[in-house]
Scaffold this motif. Structure first.
Motif, short mmCIF file in Angstrom:
data_model
loop_
_atom_site.label_atom_id
_atom_site.label_comp_id
_atom_site.label_asym_id
_atom_site.label_seq_id
_atom_site.Cartn_x
_atom_site.Cartn_y
_atom_site.Cartn_z
N MET A 85 51.38 71.36 -41.10
CA MET A 85 52.27 71.63 -39.53
C MET A 85 52.18 70.90 -38.32
SD MET A 85 50.71 76.06 -38.96
CE MET A 85 50.33 76.19 -37.39
N ARG A 96 56.48 75.97 -32.82
CA ARG A 96 55.16 76.47 -33.66
C ARG A 96 55.47 77.19 -34.76
NH1 ARG A 96 49.92 78.68 -32.93
NH2 ARG A 96 49.51 81.02 -33.61
N GLN A 97 56.39 77.95 -34.62
CA GLN A 97 57.16 79.32 -35.58
C GLN A 97 57.47 78.23 -37.11
OE1 GLN A 97 59.54 82.46 -34.40
NE2 GLN A 97 57.46 83.67 -34.56
N VAL A 100 54.81 76.47 -38.47
CA VAL A 100 54.04 77.52 -39.73
C VAL A 100 54.68 77.50 -41.00
CG1 VAL A 100 53.57 79.30 -40.34
CG2 VAL A 100 52.89 78.52 -37.67
N ALA A 146 49.97 82.86 -42.54
CA ALA A 146 50.84 82.64 -41.90
C ALA A 146 51.46 83.90 -41.66
CB ALA A 146 52.75 82.17 -43.40
N LEU A 149 49.65 83.41 -38.25
CA LEU A 149 49.85 82.61 -37.25
C LEU A 149 51.40 82.52 -36.76
CD1 LEU A 149 48.59 79.54 -38.99
CD2 LEU A 149 47.41 79.80 -37.18
N LEU A 150 51.91 83.42 -37.69
CA LEU A 150 53.01 83.63 -37.21
C LEU A 150 53.74 84.36 -35.77
CD1 LEU A 150 55.68 83.61 -40.15
CD2 LEU A 150 55.90 82.38 -38.82
#
Length: 313
Positions: A85, A96-97, A100, A146, A149-150
């Motif tokens: 990341m 960000r995505q 991830v 995951a 975070l997504l």
């Protein structure tokens, strides 16, 4: 030295040779595109779950939870997850995505299509229980992390939680684990015709999984051409992850076979779930696809190296 290398080759080459058979068969048109999805579904939904059920129901499970074993593996997994990341954001300027997805691709291993055949070939029945115990929590832990975070930036909604719980509850691999563990606790073992059927389905898991992976590699190839970040993911997955787990297994008390299974599990190439997750969110699809293909190809060499380090052969 040559004898050791020859013994390692006996483990590695048949496994990846079967992947090559699948790839070439698809490449020359011997097997159609329609077979790719069908065979993968058979492996994931029926053959491997039955293999897991058979192994767990017939094996001796540890009396205590192997916390050190799991901690050693997942600490390494989330270490490379975070590094991937960070690299995605700082080196490649990804959002960000996307970052991830890079992290998930680096931390999530190809357990069904490569891990099961290769680790069972390397360690035999002695490696089956630690292998399937790790598989039991590998997908849930990595997928939940995951997804959190997504979804984090947009808020982790109730609908997302329900969808995630359903996906995990109905996952065929996990159903095989639940059924096998329950059969072991209750003391039920298949006999007669049911046992013969289970044995036949279990025997099909390894060759079909490897052929299926080869067919999938022909379909996905190196789509996207996002090679620089894919190379970083591959390095983290194939080198850093197993190296970290190897170091961590020395800190916890566990049988040598369990430590070896954890390291080899970490050394597996990126799993296709990284590609599927990227497709679902519509980000980093090219990178995840390239990472799966490239890491699978490179794993022929890196897995042989880790087998040598572990003294397997």
């Amino acid at each position: 030295m040559l004898n050791i290398l020859a013994e390692i080759a006996v483990i590695v080459l048949p496994v990846f040779g079967m992947v090559l058979v699948g790839y070439v068969s698809a490449r020359v048109g011997l097997v159609s595109e329609r077979a790719t999805d069908g065979l993968a579904e058979f492996v994931f939904s029926l053959s491997v779950p039955v293999l897991i059920f058979k192994t767990l129901s017939e094996s001796r499970l540890p009396e205590a939870q192997p916390w050190g074993y799991w901690i050693a593996y997942f600490t390494g997994a989330f270490f490379v997850f975070g590094l991937a990341m960070l690299a995605a954001q700082k080196l490649f300027g990804r959002g960000r995505q996307e970052a991830v997805i890079h992290g998930f691709a680096a931390g999530q291993a190809n357990t069904v299509f490569v891990g099961v055949p290769l680790i069972l070939k390397a360690y035999g029945e002695a490696g089956a229980v630690p292998l399937f115990l790790l598989i039991a929590i590998h997908l849930p832990v990595m997928l939940v992390a995951a997804t959190v975070l997504l979804e984090g930036s947009a808020g982790f909604s109730r609908a997302t939680v329900i969808k995630l719980v359903k996906a995990l509850a109905l996952n065929p691999i996990l159903l095989g684990i639940y059924a096998g563990a329950l059969a072991k606790v209750v003391g039920i073992q298949a006999v007669g015709v049911p046992k013969q059927m289970i044995d036949l389905l279990s025997a099909a898991a390894t060759p079909c999984a490897l052929i299926s992976l080869g067919l999938s590699l022909k379909r996905y190839g190196m789509a996207g051409g996002d090679l620089a970040p894919s190379a970083v993911i591959c390095f983290l997955k194939l080198v850093v992850h197993p190296a970290a787990v190897l170091g961590l297994t020395a800190l916890f008390t566990m049988p040598p076979v369990w430590a070896g299974v954890a390291v080899l599990f970490a050394a597996m190439p990126s799993g296709v779930n990284g590609y599927l997750l990227a497709q679902r969110y519509g980000v980093a699809v090219g990178t995840s696809t390239s990472a799966v293909s490239l890491s699978t190809g490179l794993a022929v060499v890196t897995v042989a190296f880790w087998l040598y380090v572990l003294g397997v052969g």
